[in-house]
Design a protein around this motif. Structure first.
Motif, PDB file in Angstrom:
ATOM      1  N   VAL A   1       0.876  -1.171   0.000  1.00 28.95           N
ATOM      2  CA  VAL A   1       0.000   0.000   0.000  1.00 28.95           C
ATOM      3  C   VAL A   1       0.913   1.220   0.000  1.00 28.95           C
ATOM      4  N   CYS A   2       0.777   2.062  -1.005  1.00 25.82           N
ATOM      5  CA  CYS A   2       1.631   3.243  -1.142  1.00 25.82           C
ATOM      6  C   CYS A   2       0.791   4.488  -0.950  1.00 25.82           C
ATOM      7  N   ARG A   3       1.270   5.344  -0.098  1.00 28.10           N
ATOM      8  CA  ARG A   3       0.596   6.619   0.137  1.00 28.10           C
ATOM      9  C   ARG A   3       1.241   7.691  -0.732  1.00 28.10           C
ATOM     10  N   ASP A   4       0.639   8.848  -0.770  1.00 22.47           N
ATOM     11  CA  ASP A   4       1.140   9.968  -1.556  1.00 22.47           C
ATOM     12  C   ASP A   4       2.617  10.207  -1.242  1.00 22.47           C
ATOM     13  N   GLY A   5       3.438  10.332  -2.274  1.00 21.04           N
ATOM     14  CA  GLY A   5       4.859  10.569  -2.088  1.00 21.04           C
ATOM     15  C   GLY A   5       5.704   9.309  -2.136  1.00 21.04           C
ATOM     16  N   GLU A   6       5.084   8.140  -2.278  1.00 19.87           N
ATOM     17  CA  GLU A   6       5.807   6.868  -2.350  1.00 19.87           C
ATOM     18  C   GLU A   6       5.724   6.280  -3.759  1.00 19.87           C
ATOM     19  N   GLU A   7       5.870   7.124  -4.771  1.00 19.53           N
ATOM     20  CA  GLU A   7       5.708   6.679  -6.154  1.00 19.53           C
ATOM     21  C   GLU A   7       6.874   5.843  -6.671  1.00 19.53           C
ATOM     22  N   ASP A   8       7.935   5.685  -5.885  1.00 21.09           N
ATOM     23  CA  ASP A   8       9.112   4.972  -6.353  1.00 21.09           C
ATOM     24  C   ASP A   8       9.047   3.467  -6.070  1.00 21.09           C
ATOM     25  N   TYR A   9       7.854   2.913  -5.912  1.00 17.81           N
ATOM     26  CA  TYR A   9       7.695   1.487  -5.664  1.00 17.81           C
ATOM     27  C   TYR A   9       8.196   0.712  -6.884  1.00 17.81           C
ATOM     28  N   LEU A  10       9.025  -0.278  -6.654  1.00 21.31           N
ATOM     29  CA  LEU A  10       9.567  -1.090  -7.745  1.00 21.31           C
ATOM     30  C   LEU A  10       8.684  -2.315  -7.953  1.00 21.31           C
ATOM     31  N   PHE A  11       7.942  -2.317  -9.045  1.00 17.55           N
ATOM     32  CA  PHE A  11       7.033  -3.411  -9.339  1.00 17.55           C
ATOM     33  C   PHE A  11       7.808  -4.627  -9.810  1.00 17.55           C
ATOM     34  N   LEU A  12       7.403  -5.777  -9.331  1.00 14.43           N
ATOM     35  CA  LEU A  12       7.972  -7.047  -9.762  1.00 14.43           C
ATOM     36  C   LEU A  12       7.065  -7.655 -10.821  1.00 14.43           C
ATOM     37  N   ALA A  13       7.450  -8.806 -11.322  1.00 15.73           N
ATOM     38  CA  ALA A  13       6.632  -9.503 -12.312  1.00 15.73           C
ATOM     39  C   ALA A  13       5.259  -9.815 -11.728  1.00 15.73           C
ATOM     40  N   ARG A  14       4.232  -9.685 -12.546  1.00 20.97           N
ATOM     41  CA  ARG A  14       2.840 -10.005 -12.202  1.00 20.97           C
ATOM     42  C   ARG A  14       2.248  -9.088 -11.142  1.00 20.97           C
ATOM     43  N   GLN A  15       2.797  -7.908 -10.961  1.00 22.59           N
ATOM     44  CA  GLN A  15       2.243  -6.944 -10.017  1.00 22.59           C
ATOM     45  C   GLN A  15       1.652  -5.766 -10.778  1.00 22.59           C
ATOM     46  N   ILE A  16       0.502  -5.290 -10.292  1.00 20.40           N
ATOM     47  CA  ILE A  16      -0.150  -4.146 -10.926  1.00 20.40           C
ATOM     48  C   ILE A  16      -0.591  -3.143  -9.858  1.00 20.40           C
ATOM     49  N   PRO A  17      -0.586  -1.855 -10.227  1.00 20.25           N
ATOM     50  CA  PRO A  17      -1.084  -0.852  -9.277  1.00 20.25           C
ATOM     51  C   PRO A  17      -2.597  -0.731  -9.369  1.00 20.25           C
ATOM     52  N   LEU A  18      -3.237  -0.527  -8.238  1.00 19.25           N
ATOM     53  CA  LEU A  18      -4.662  -0.237  -8.181  1.00 19.25           C
ATOM     54  C   LEU A  18      -4.788   1.143  -7.544  1.00 19.25           C
ATOM     55  N   TYR A  19      -5.128   2.132  -8.354  1.00 20.75           N
ATOM     56  CA  TYR A  19      -5.218   3.503  -7.867  1.00 20.75           C
ATOM     57  C   TYR A  19      -6.548   3.694  -7.148  1.00 20.75           C
ATOM     58  N   ILE A  20      -6.495   3.883  -5.846  1.00 19.25           N
ATOM     59  CA  ILE A  20      -7.692   4.029  -5.029  1.00 19.25           C
ATOM     60  C   ILE A  20      -8.178   5.473  -5.070  1.00 19.25           C
ATOM     61  N   ASP A  21      -7.286   6.410  -4.855  1.00 15.75           N
ATOM     62  CA  ASP A  21      -7.583   7.830  -5.005  1.00 15.75           C
ATOM     63  C   ASP A  21      -6.265   8.554  -5.242  1.00 15.75           C
ATOM     64  N   ASP A  22      -6.266   9.876  -5.180  1.00 17.98           N
ATOM     65  CA  ASP A  22      -5.065  10.650  -5.489  1.00 17.98           C
ATOM     66  C   ASP A  22      -3.914  10.380  -4.533  1.00 17.98           C
ATOM     67  N   SER A  23      -4.211   9.905  -3.332  1.00 21.02           N
ATOM     68  CA  SER A  23      -3.159   9.742  -2.337  1.00 21.02           C
ATOM     69  C   SER A  23      -2.910   8.294  -1.916  1.00 21.02           C
ATOM     70  N   LEU A  24      -3.581   7.327  -2.549  1.00 22.85           N
ATOM     71  CA  LEU A  24      -3.446   5.945  -2.121  1.00 22.85           C
ATOM     72  C   LEU A  24      -3.435   4.994  -3.318  1.00 22.85           C
TER      73      LEU A  24
END
Length: 87
Positions: free
Chosen positions: A7-30
């Motif tokens: 779970v990434c909050r606002d300002g943590e955009e540097d998450y390194l995605f691995l294989a078979r991982q996708i982002p689910l944008y909940i709102d502008d900050s999550l």
């Protein structure tokens, strides 16, 4: 089945995605990160019913067409929007 791996909050955009991982944008900050298991790629055991596939394609096409209509409608100003809705 997919599982929540981050779970990434606002300002943590540097998450390194691995294989078979996708982002689910909940709102502008999550953003949540979901991961699919290796077994999701096992196509040999997957059986697709042709009528289900046809229904999926039809629904997907309807959603895509409606999305394009909404995009077009959002770019038209007031009177133009009313005119396009009355067609």
């Amino acid at each position: 089945m997919a599982r929540l791996v981050a779970v990434c909050r606002d300002g943590e955009e540097d998450y390194l995605f691995l294989a078979r991982q996708i982002p689910l944008y909940i709102d502008d900050s999550l953003t949540m990160v979901m991961e699919f298991p290796d077994s999701i790629l096992d196509f040999d055991s997957c059986q697709i019913n042709s009528s289900q596939m046809k229904q999926f394609i039809e629904v997907n096409n309807d959603i895509f067409s409606f999305s394009l209509y909404l995009i077009k409608a959002s770019t038209i100003s007031g009177q133009g929007l009313l005119n396009s809705l009355c067609l």
